[in-house]
Design a protein around this motif. Structure first.
Motif, PDB file in Angstrom:
ATOM      1  N   ASP A  15       3.190  -5.811  -8.489  1.00 45.73           N
ATOM      2  CA  ASP A  15       2.935  -4.381  -8.310  1.00 45.73           C
ATOM      3  C   ASP A  15       4.087  -3.676  -7.603  1.00 45.73           C
ATOM      4  O   ASP A  15       4.199  -2.453  -7.681  1.00 45.73           O
ATOM      5  CB  ASP A  15       1.647  -4.172  -7.505  1.00 45.73           C
ATOM      6  CG  ASP A  15       0.413  -4.650  -8.260  1.00 45.73           C
ATOM      7  OD1 ASP A  15       0.517  -4.794  -9.494  1.00 45.73           O
ATOM      8  OD2 ASP A  15      -0.628  -4.885  -7.630  1.00 45.73           O
ATOM      9  N   LEU A  16       4.939  -4.421  -6.904  1.00 44.15           N
ATOM     10  CA  LEU A  16       6.041  -3.805  -6.177  1.00 44.15           C
ATOM     11  C   LEU A  16       7.230  -3.488  -7.075  1.00 44.15           C
ATOM     12  O   LEU A  16       8.130  -2.749  -6.672  1.00 44.15           O
ATOM     13  CB  LEU A  16       6.500  -4.729  -5.040  1.00 44.15           C
ATOM     14  CG  LEU A  16       5.433  -5.115  -4.008  1.00 44.15           C
ATOM     15  CD1 LEU A  16       6.046  -5.986  -2.921  1.00 44.15           C
ATOM     16  CD2 LEU A  16       4.794  -3.874  -3.395  1.00 44.15           C
TER      17      LEU A  16
ATOM     18  N   SER B 137       3.267  -1.136   0.922  1.00 41.46           N
ATOM     19  CA  SER B 137       2.132  -0.215   0.838  1.00 41.46           C
ATOM     20  C   SER B 137       2.124   0.501  -0.513  1.00 41.46           C
ATOM     21  O   SER B 137       3.173   0.684  -1.144  1.00 41.46           O
ATOM     22  CB  SER B 137       2.196   0.814   1.966  1.00 41.46           C
ATOM     23  OG  SER B 137       2.151   0.185   3.226  1.00 41.46           O
ATOM     24  N   ASP B 138       0.946   0.926  -0.916  1.00 37.44           N
ATOM     25  CA  ASP B 138       0.800   1.725  -2.134  1.00 37.44           C
ATOM     26  C   ASP B 138       0.941   3.194  -1.746  1.00 37.44           C
ATOM     27  O   ASP B 138       0.023   3.790  -1.168  1.00 37.44           O
ATOM     28  CB  ASP B 138      -0.564   1.449  -2.770  1.00 37.44           C
ATOM     29  CG  ASP B 138      -0.717   2.140  -4.112  1.00 37.44           C
ATOM     30  OD1 ASP B 138       0.301   2.642  -4.621  1.00 37.44           O
ATOM     31  OD2 ASP B 138      -1.844   2.181  -4.635  1.00 37.44           O
TER      32      ASP B 138
END
Length: 379
Positions: free
Chosen positions: A314-315, A360-361
């Motif tokens: 996801d990063l 963090s998102d």
């Protein structure tokens, strides 16, 4: 309307417009005397984010594989002779035979009697030349006499004595003895095919005959499958193939039953599927509770990558960059090189040691965005 009234009308209009003008200017003047309330400045909200500190290292990679098990040894059984069949066990699907067990016998009475008749003819031929051998080849006579003495038509034929010289060889050949001998040897070899032995331990997966049936030469009898050792055919993308090599270990598991098995990469196909651009990889595995047709998943040990870091998928931004935090206050977009994709992570290179990687998102993140760093941990 009379000429006298026209000036009065014009005068009334002029007076009305003057009153409106005076009222408008008065309103503007009064508005200018009123002060606007002071505007409150809305402070910009800075988001608090978390990060990990990058430490490049040597990462041992795994490659996800999956596929169905197939028996390593599986052969069709054919009859090389014809006749009535007698089976040692019920010749049915699922029947187990150990290596070397008699699976079935074909009636060989006629073939055996034919061989005995051929042996009797050979015996008579040898006996007929004995007087000539004793006179013309006395040095070879004892060997032939011993051979004749031990000749048994019910036992496998033994090799005839070697000629002592060329004259004796031509003499024996002229009596057609060698031709009869090799005919008998050929028939004895064929006689062995009347009994079918299991070439390896396994079970019947198909059976086409029953006990007492009459079979013909070349008829399919069934299929024997070895138990205990299997191969799993896994398809690996061409882009990931360089991570595998023959002999590498593979940890396998099933989603249907408990247990874990260790296999090894046995072969890698040289052919590429033109539609999927994948390559077949054969993984050998043995163990309890394995069955042909089982669907297994696993992780294959692949090569190690140096000077890389493993991060969450996801990063990764557009498969080519990640967000990092500069001076604990600013988001920056850094380019990376993807070395390998995993199911939930990705291995990348190009990040300097000590880089604070955003974890963090952050909604609406962009290059240059101001943030506040909450904490940092090592990655």
């Amino acid at each position: 309307m009379s000429k006298r009234n026209i000036p009065r009308t014009i005068l009334s209009i002029v007076i009305g417009l003057a009153v409106l003008a005076i009222g408008w200017f008065g309103l503007q003047y009064m508005s200018g005397l009123k002060q606007d309330p002071p505007k409150k400045e809305i402070p910009k909200r800075i988001k608090t984010v978390e990060a990990t500190t990058v430490n490049n290292s040597l990462v041992t990679t795994d490659l996800t594989v999956q596929g169905r098990l197939e028996a390593y040894n599986k052969i069709e059984l054919f009859s090389e002779v014809g006749g009535a069949v007698t089976t040692s066990k019920p010749f049915k699907k699922g029947t187990y035979f150990g290596k070397g067990d008699v699976m079935l016998r074909v009636d060989d009475t006629e073939a055996r009697l034919n061989i005995q008749a051929q042996k009797a003819t050979l015996l008579n031929g040898i006996a007929a030349i004995m007087p000539d051998l004793k006179i013309d080849y006395p040095e070879s006579f004892p060997a032939w006499e011993e051979y004749l003495k031990n000749f048994d038509i019910d036992s496998p034929i033994k090799a005839m004595p070697e000629p002592a010289n060329q004259r004796e060889k031509l003499f024996i050949a002229g009596r057609n003895l060698q031709s009869q001998y090799y005919t008998i040897k050929s028939q004895e070899e064929r006689l062995s095919k009347y009994t079918l032995y299991a070439p390896f331990s396994g079970v019947l997966t198909t059976a086409s005959i029953n006990n007492g049936a009459v079979i013909r030469t070349g008829q399919v009898l069934g299929e024997l499958m070895a138990t205990g050792y299997y191969e799993m055919l896994a398809t690996v993308p061409l882009s990931q193939l360089n991570f595998l090599k023959p002999g590498g270990e593979v940890k396998l598991y099933s989603e249907d039953i408990e247990g874990e098995w260790t296999g090894k990469v046995k072969r890698i196909s040289d052919q590429i599927d033109p539609q999927t651009q994948t390559v077949g990889v054969y993984v050998g595995v043995t163990g309890k509770d394995l069955r042909e047709g089982m669907y297994l998943r696993g992780e294959a040990a692949a090569k190690a990558l140096s000077d890389v870091v493993e991060i969450e998928r996801d990063l990764l931004i557009d498969d080519s960059s990640v967000y990092a935090i500069q001076n604990d206050t600013l988001l920056v977009l850094l380019p990376v090189t993807v070395r390998k994709f995993n199911r939930e992570t990705v291995i990348v290179s190009g990040l300097p040691d000590g880089t604070q990687l955003l974890t963090s998102d952050v909604a609406g993140a962009y290059d240059g965005m101001r943030v506040k760093l909450k904490s940092a941990v090592s990655k």
